[in-house]
Scaffold this motif. Sequence first.
Motif, PDB file in Angstrom:
ATOM      1  N   LEU A  18      43.043  39.803  35.706  1.00 44.43           N
ATOM      2  CA  LEU A  18      44.143  40.744  35.866  1.00 44.43           C
ATOM      3  C   LEU A  18      45.186  40.234  36.857  1.00 44.43           C
ATOM      4  O   LEU A  18      46.393  40.351  36.620  1.00 44.43           O
ATOM      5  CB  LEU A  18      43.622  42.108  36.309  1.00 44.43           C
ATOM      6  CG  LEU A  18      42.855  42.896  35.242  1.00 44.43           C
ATOM      7  CD1 LEU A  18      42.283  44.178  35.844  1.00 44.43           C
ATOM      8  CD2 LEU A  18      43.739  43.201  34.061  1.00 44.43           C
ATOM      9  N   VAL A  19      44.741  39.651  37.952  1.00 43.66           N
ATOM     10  CA  VAL A  19      45.664  39.112  38.946  1.00 43.66           C
ATOM     11  C   VAL A  19      46.491  37.978  38.331  1.00 43.66           C
ATOM     12  O   VAL A  19      47.721  37.924  38.481  1.00 43.66           O
ATOM     13  CB  VAL A  19      44.914  38.631  40.208  1.00 43.66           C
ATOM     14  CG1 VAL A  19      45.823  37.807  41.113  1.00 43.66           C
ATOM     15  CG2 VAL A  19      44.341  39.808  40.961  1.00 43.66           C
ATOM     16  N   ALA A  20      45.841  37.075  37.613  1.00 49.04           N
ATOM     17  CA  ALA A  20      46.549  35.961  36.982  1.00 49.04           C
ATOM     18  C   ALA A  20      47.550  36.475  35.956  1.00 49.04           C
ATOM     19  O   ALA A  20      48.689  35.982  35.873  1.00 49.04           O
ATOM     20  CB  ALA A  20      45.554  35.009  36.329  1.00 49.04           C
ATOM     21  N   ARG A  21      47.169  37.486  35.208  1.00 46.00           N
ATOM     22  CA  ARG A  21      48.059  38.046  34.195  1.00 46.00           C
ATOM     23  C   ARG A  21      49.310  38.642  34.849  1.00 46.00           C
ATOM     24  O   ARG A  21      50.435  38.410  34.395  1.00 46.00           O
ATOM     25  CB  ARG A  21      47.314  39.109  33.408  1.00 46.00           C
ATOM     26  CG  ARG A  21      48.144  39.734  32.343  1.00 46.00           C
ATOM     27  CD  ARG A  21      47.335  40.723  31.553  1.00 46.00           C
ATOM     28  NE  ARG A  21      48.216  41.405  30.617  1.00 46.00           N
ATOM     29  CZ  ARG A  21      48.026  42.606  30.151  1.00 46.00           C
ATOM     30  NH1 ARG A  21      46.954  43.281  30.516  1.00 46.00           N
ATOM     31  NH2 ARG A  21      48.862  43.152  29.312  1.00 46.00           N
ATOM     32  N   TYR A  22      49.149  39.400  35.901  1.00 46.13           N
ATOM     33  CA  TYR A  22      50.296  40.013  36.567  1.00 46.13           C
ATOM     34  C   TYR A  22      51.165  38.979  37.276  1.00 46.13           C
ATOM     35  O   TYR A  22      52.388  39.106  37.313  1.00 46.13           O
ATOM     36  CB  TYR A  22      49.852  41.119  37.530  1.00 46.13           C
ATOM     37  CG  TYR A  22      49.367  42.338  36.801  1.00 46.13           C
ATOM     38  CD1 TYR A  22      50.203  43.013  35.915  1.00 46.13           C
ATOM     39  CD2 TYR A  22      48.072  42.801  36.956  1.00 46.13           C
ATOM     40  CE1 TYR A  22      49.760  44.128  35.230  1.00 46.13           C
ATOM     41  CE2 TYR A  22      47.623  43.918  36.265  1.00 46.13           C
ATOM     42  CZ  TYR A  22      48.476  44.579  35.403  1.00 46.13           C
ATOM     43  OH  TYR A  22      48.039  45.672  34.712  1.00 46.13           O
ATOM     44  N   VAL A  23      50.545  37.948  37.814  1.00 43.16           N
ATOM     45  CA  VAL A  23      51.323  36.888  38.458  1.00 43.16           C
ATOM     46  C   VAL A  23      52.177  36.170  37.415  1.00 43.16           C
ATOM     47  O   VAL A  23      53.377  35.930  37.628  1.00 43.16           O
ATOM     48  CB  VAL A  23      50.394  35.896  39.203  1.00 43.16           C
ATOM     49  CG1 VAL A  23      51.149  34.623  39.598  1.00 43.16           C
ATOM     50  CG2 VAL A  23      49.788  36.551  40.428  1.00 43.16           C
ATOM     51  N   VAL A  24      51.603  35.857  36.265  1.00 39.69           N
ATOM     52  CA  VAL A  24      52.343  35.177  35.203  1.00 39.69           C
ATOM     53  C   VAL A  24      53.461  36.083  34.690  1.00 39.69           C
ATOM     54  O   VAL A  24      54.597  35.635  34.488  1.00 39.69           O
ATOM     55  CB  VAL A  24      51.397  34.748  34.065  1.00 39.69           C
ATOM     56  CG1 VAL A  24      52.181  34.290  32.832  1.00 39.69           C
ATOM     57  CG2 VAL A  24      50.469  33.644  34.539  1.00 39.69           C
ATOM     58  N   GLN A  25      53.183  37.365  34.494  1.00 41.77           N
ATOM     59  CA  GLN A  25      54.216  38.297  34.028  1.00 41.77           C
ATOM     60  C   GLN A  25      55.343  38.416  35.040  1.00 41.77           C
ATOM     61  O   GLN A  25      56.526  38.431  34.677  1.00 41.77           O
ATOM     62  CB  GLN A  25      53.616  39.673  33.753  1.00 41.77           C
ATOM     63  CG  GLN A  25      52.819  39.754  32.480  1.00 41.77           C
ATOM     64  CD  GLN A  25      52.205  41.137  32.284  1.00 41.77           C
ATOM     65  OE1 GLN A  25      52.170  41.952  33.210  1.00 41.77           O
ATOM     66  NE2 GLN A  25      51.709  41.392  31.082  1.00 41.77           N
TER      67      GLN A  25
END
Length: 101
Positions: A18-25
Amino acid sequence: MNHQKTTPNKKFSLRNTLVARYVVQTIAVVGLTGWLSFRNEQKSVNELINQIGNKVTANVKKHFQTFADTTYQFIQINAAAIRVGNLDFTDDTKIARYFWE
């Protein structure tokens, strides 16, 4: 005794995913916003440059036309003075006085 090394589980945890997804977004949104902002500013600057160029061209044209009109009038006045005999090119004092006035 068995000395085999155990390899850690290579699966991502839900938290890391989830953290990686939000950082990429977030990076994608910021990058897209920056790119769109840059394009908009570039378009605005180009429009401003065109407006300023058109104004400068119009002002130069106006000043040149005024200069040309004044010069033409000066020549016409002097040609008329020569035709009616008000300018005598044999008398330097009269010519100097005429052009001084």
